[in-house]
Write a protein that holds these residues in place. Sequence first.
Motif, PDB file in Angstrom:
ATOM      1  N   GLU A   1      -4.264  -3.413   2.118  1.00  0.00           N
ATOM      2  CA  GLU A   1      -3.976  -2.118   1.497  1.00  0.00           C
ATOM      3  C   GLU A   1      -2.499  -1.759   1.618  1.00  0.00           C
ATOM      4  O   GLU A   1      -1.922  -1.127   0.729  1.00  0.00           O
ATOM      5  CB  GLU A   1      -4.851  -1.007   2.095  1.00  0.00           C
ATOM      6  CG  GLU A   1      -4.536  -0.612   3.512  1.00  0.00           C
ATOM      7  CD  GLU A   1      -5.222  -1.446   4.587  1.00  0.00           C
ATOM      8  OE1 GLU A   1      -5.275  -0.980   5.744  1.00  0.00           O
ATOM      9  OE2 GLU A   1      -5.695  -2.564   4.284  1.00  0.00           O
ATOM     10  N   HIS A   2      -1.849  -2.182   2.707  1.00  0.00           N
ATOM     11  CA  HIS A   2      -0.422  -1.919   2.877  1.00  0.00           C
ATOM     12  C   HIS A   2       0.406  -2.780   1.917  1.00  0.00           C
ATOM     13  O   HIS A   2       1.435  -2.333   1.401  1.00  0.00           O
ATOM     14  CB  HIS A   2       0.005  -2.154   4.323  1.00  0.00           C
ATOM     15  CG  HIS A   2      -0.750  -1.294   5.284  1.00  0.00           C
ATOM     16  ND1 HIS A   2      -1.673  -1.824   6.158  1.00  0.00           N
ATOM     17  CD2 HIS A   2      -0.764   0.044   5.477  1.00  0.00           C
ATOM     18  CE1 HIS A   2      -2.203  -0.837   6.868  1.00  0.00           C
ATOM     19  NE2 HIS A   2      -1.672   0.307   6.459  1.00  0.00           N
ATOM     20  N   LEU A   3      -0.057  -4.010   1.671  1.00  0.00           N
ATOM     21  CA  LEU A   3       0.597  -4.852   0.679  1.00  0.00           C
ATOM     22  C   LEU A   3       0.510  -4.209  -0.705  1.00  0.00           C
ATOM     23  O   LEU A   3       1.485  -4.181  -1.459  1.00  0.00           O
ATOM     24  CB  LEU A   3      -0.039  -6.247   0.656  1.00  0.00           C
ATOM     25  CG  LEU A   3       0.166  -7.090   1.909  1.00  0.00           C
ATOM     26  CD1 LEU A   3      -0.741  -8.311   1.899  1.00  0.00           C
ATOM     27  CD2 LEU A   3       1.621  -7.510   2.040  1.00  0.00           C
ATOM     28  N   LEU A   4      -0.661  -3.670  -1.026  1.00  0.00           N
ATOM     29  CA  LEU A   4      -0.842  -2.973  -2.305  1.00  0.00           C
ATOM     30  C   LEU A   4       0.056  -1.749  -2.407  1.00  0.00           C
ATOM     31  O   LEU A   4       0.703  -1.522  -3.439  1.00  0.00           O
ATOM     32  CB  LEU A   4      -2.297  -2.531  -2.465  1.00  0.00           C
ATOM     33  CG  LEU A   4      -3.220  -3.442  -3.230  1.00  0.00           C
ATOM     34  CD1 LEU A   4      -4.645  -2.946  -3.146  1.00  0.00           C
ATOM     35  CD2 LEU A   4      -2.781  -3.612  -4.655  1.00  0.00           C
ATOM     36  N   LEU A   5       0.072  -0.945  -1.350  1.00  0.00           N
ATOM     37  CA  LEU A   5       0.939   0.234  -1.350  1.00  0.00           C
ATOM     38  C   LEU A   5       2.398  -0.162  -1.562  1.00  0.00           C
ATOM     39  O   LEU A   5       3.123   0.479  -2.330  1.00  0.00           O
ATOM     40  CB  LEU A   5       0.794   1.011  -0.035  1.00  0.00           C
ATOM     41  CG  LEU A   5      -0.428   1.902   0.089  1.00  0.00           C
ATOM     42  CD1 LEU A   5      -0.621   2.334   1.542  1.00  0.00           C
ATOM     43  CD2 LEU A   5      -0.308   3.116  -0.835  1.00  0.00           C
ATOM     44  N   ALA A   6       2.827  -1.223  -0.897  1.00  0.00           N
ATOM     45  CA  ALA A   6       4.204  -1.682  -1.044  1.00  0.00           C
ATOM     46  C   ALA A   6       4.477  -2.143  -2.472  1.00  0.00           C
ATOM     47  O   ALA A   6       5.542  -1.862  -3.026  1.00  0.00           O
ATOM     48  CB  ALA A   6       4.493  -2.809  -0.044  1.00  0.00           C
TER      49      ALA A   6
END
Length: 199
Positions: free
Chosen positions: A159-164
């Motif tokens: 999810e953090h990769l997506l947010l980034a």
Amino acid sequence: MFERFTKDARAAVLGAVGHAERLGAEAVEEQHMLLALLDREATRGSFALASLGLAGRRESVERALAEARRRGGLSRADADALSGLGIDLTEIVSRVEEAHGEGALAAEGKRGGGEGGRGKGWWSGFVGGHRPFTRGAKDLLTESLRMALAQRDRCIGDEHLLLALTARPGVPAEVLADHGVTYASLRRVLYGGGEAKAG
């Protein structure tokens, strides 16, 4: 830093390397990370994407990424900026393809080599020295750490990769936004304030 990645985030990064290899790219790019994140199932990121209506729209995302590759990897915002300078990107692509064949600017095996840095940095040990990462892909991984820290999350998840991806300018963010996935909508689904919360 790779020890902070969850199993799902590690699988996404390795999946991005796999996409780069299958496409014949010399380096792992942000678009490969997006494709790998779309491959994931039963993760926070995949649930968030499904909540935002991206499930079942992979072909549309792949077409949009292919069109950007055809433009030499430039986003529509880049094309608009060039247009403001009197440069018609569509005309340039057309002329290059007329001279060198359709998709000449999208030739995967000829792109991405200059920014990689094989064997340098924490990411090379993370992926076993496969393909190098472009500067944008490296910055994406670093930005994912910032996203996790901003949420006070102990580990970096997919999810953090997506947010980034949604927070950084470029083709992946543009393609996601065109499909209804923006930083604001993704954050709302993941961390509250929306109708659904992934997790």
